[in-house]
Design an enzyme around this catalytic site. Structure first.
Site, PDB file in Angstrom:
ATOM      1  CG  ASP A  96     -14.224  16.461  36.819  1.00 12.19           C
ATOM      2  OD1 ASP A  96     -13.241  17.195  37.012  1.00 12.19           O
ATOM      3  OD2 ASP A  96     -15.289  16.481  37.479  1.00 12.19           O
ATOM      4  CG  HIS A 152     -11.990  22.394  30.702  1.00 11.15           C
ATOM      5  ND1 HIS A 152     -12.717  23.594  30.548  1.00 11.15           N
ATOM      6  CD2 HIS A 152     -12.808  21.362  30.815  1.00 11.15           C
ATOM      7  CE1 HIS A 152     -13.924  23.201  30.728  1.00 11.15           C
ATOM      8  NE2 HIS A 152     -14.051  22.097  31.029  1.00 11.15           N
ATOM      9  CB  SER A 254     -13.801   7.712  26.919  1.00  9.67           C
ATOM     10  OG  SER A 254     -12.662   7.081  26.085  1.00  9.67           O
TER      11      SER A 254
END
Length: 292
Positions: A96, A152, A254
């Protein structure tokens, strides 16, 4: 370095609070604080965090009770909330994020923001890896502190090595990116080459840590890569991933910078400043990526 007098009052406060304080020691302190397991303290810290992160959506988390602030930062999501684009020619977003700078690498030059270039070799010192992305494509994906912090695999791949590069903990928000030259090249980061099994397709992820909990945990490594890590810079491994498999997480928001070879193009809907979800279509290729 930035002339602080030229910033707006709000930008001055943001810049001073996040970049003129002792970043390393504040990061150590918040890292320590976030791991304290105390129910009342945890509730208080999450409440305080929610005041500054209006888009925090803890209702999406797999569990609703957290043992510490760090446990909340690294929360898992309920199953099914991030569908993965199945097409093997599509590279999906690893996390995200808010889309930052993206586009074509100009020779070996990349932009962290308009007017702020850096060389790939300054971010990725390994010549064997960085030369693959000459005239390739890149995208900067910024994870806000309120977002889902796990990342991921964007394609089916394997990973044989993680390169850790120690560095600073500058804030990676837009204010700093427009004012601190070569910021990503100064911060703590890791370089992960994803081997797709295809000779012409190459993708590399560069997770970049930042101020506060500057720590990266990879599911396939026993080491936690943070400011206290003193081990070897190159860590051998043998990890296999299917697209969408979890690779690791940040212990605070981050950035991940993704590089790909020039046989990839960006999918529709990718825009600077726009939110993107893990598993969403990011790049389109023209070769079979499922030949592992």
């Amino acid at each position: 370095m930035v002339n602080i007098q030229k910033l707006t009052k709000r930008e001055q406060i943001n810049y001073l609070l996040t970049n003129r304080i002792p970043r390393r020691w504040l990061t150590f302190f918040v890292g320590w604080l976030s791991q304290i397991e105390n129910p009342l303290l945890t509730k208080f810290l999450i409440w305080g965090w929610s005041l500054f992160a209006e888009d925090l959506r803890l209702q999406d988390a797999k569990k609703q009770h957290f043992s510490s602030l760090g446990d909340c930062f690294t929360r898992e999501l309920k199953d099914g909330l991030r569908p993965i684009t199945a097409d093997p020619d599509i590279v999906t977003s690893p996390c995200d994020a808010i889309v930052g700078a993206f586009g074509q690498v100009r020779g070996t030059e990349v932009f962290q923001a308009k007017g702020f270039p850096y060389e790939i070799s300054e971010l990725i010192p390994n010549l064997h890896i960085n030369h693959k992305y000459r005239n390739g494509v890149f995208i900067t994906l910024r994870l806000k502190s309120s977002m889902y912090h796990r990342f991921h695999a964007p394609v089916d791949c394997n990973v044989s090595k993680v390169s850790y590069i120690s560095g600073d903990t500058w804030n990676v928000n837009p204010v700093a990116l427009k004012r601190v030259e070569k910021l990503f090249c100064k911060n703590e980061r890791a370089v992960i080459e994803l081997k797709t099994g295809h000779p012409t397709n190459s993708i590399t992820l560069v997770p970049v840590a930042a101020i506060l909990v500057a720590s990266m945990k990879f599911k396939f490594l026993s080491q936690i890569l943070d400011l206290k890590y003193k081990g070897p810079n190159d860590i051998a491994c043998d990890a296999q991933f299917k697209k969408g498999d979890e690779m690791g997480y940040f212990q605070h928001g981050s950035t991940i910078i993704l590089f790909a070879t020039n046989n990839y193009s960006f999918c529709e809907g990718i825009e600077t400043g726009k939110a993107i979800k893990m598993g969403q279509a990011l790049l389109s290729g023209h070769s079979d990526l499922s030949t592992l």
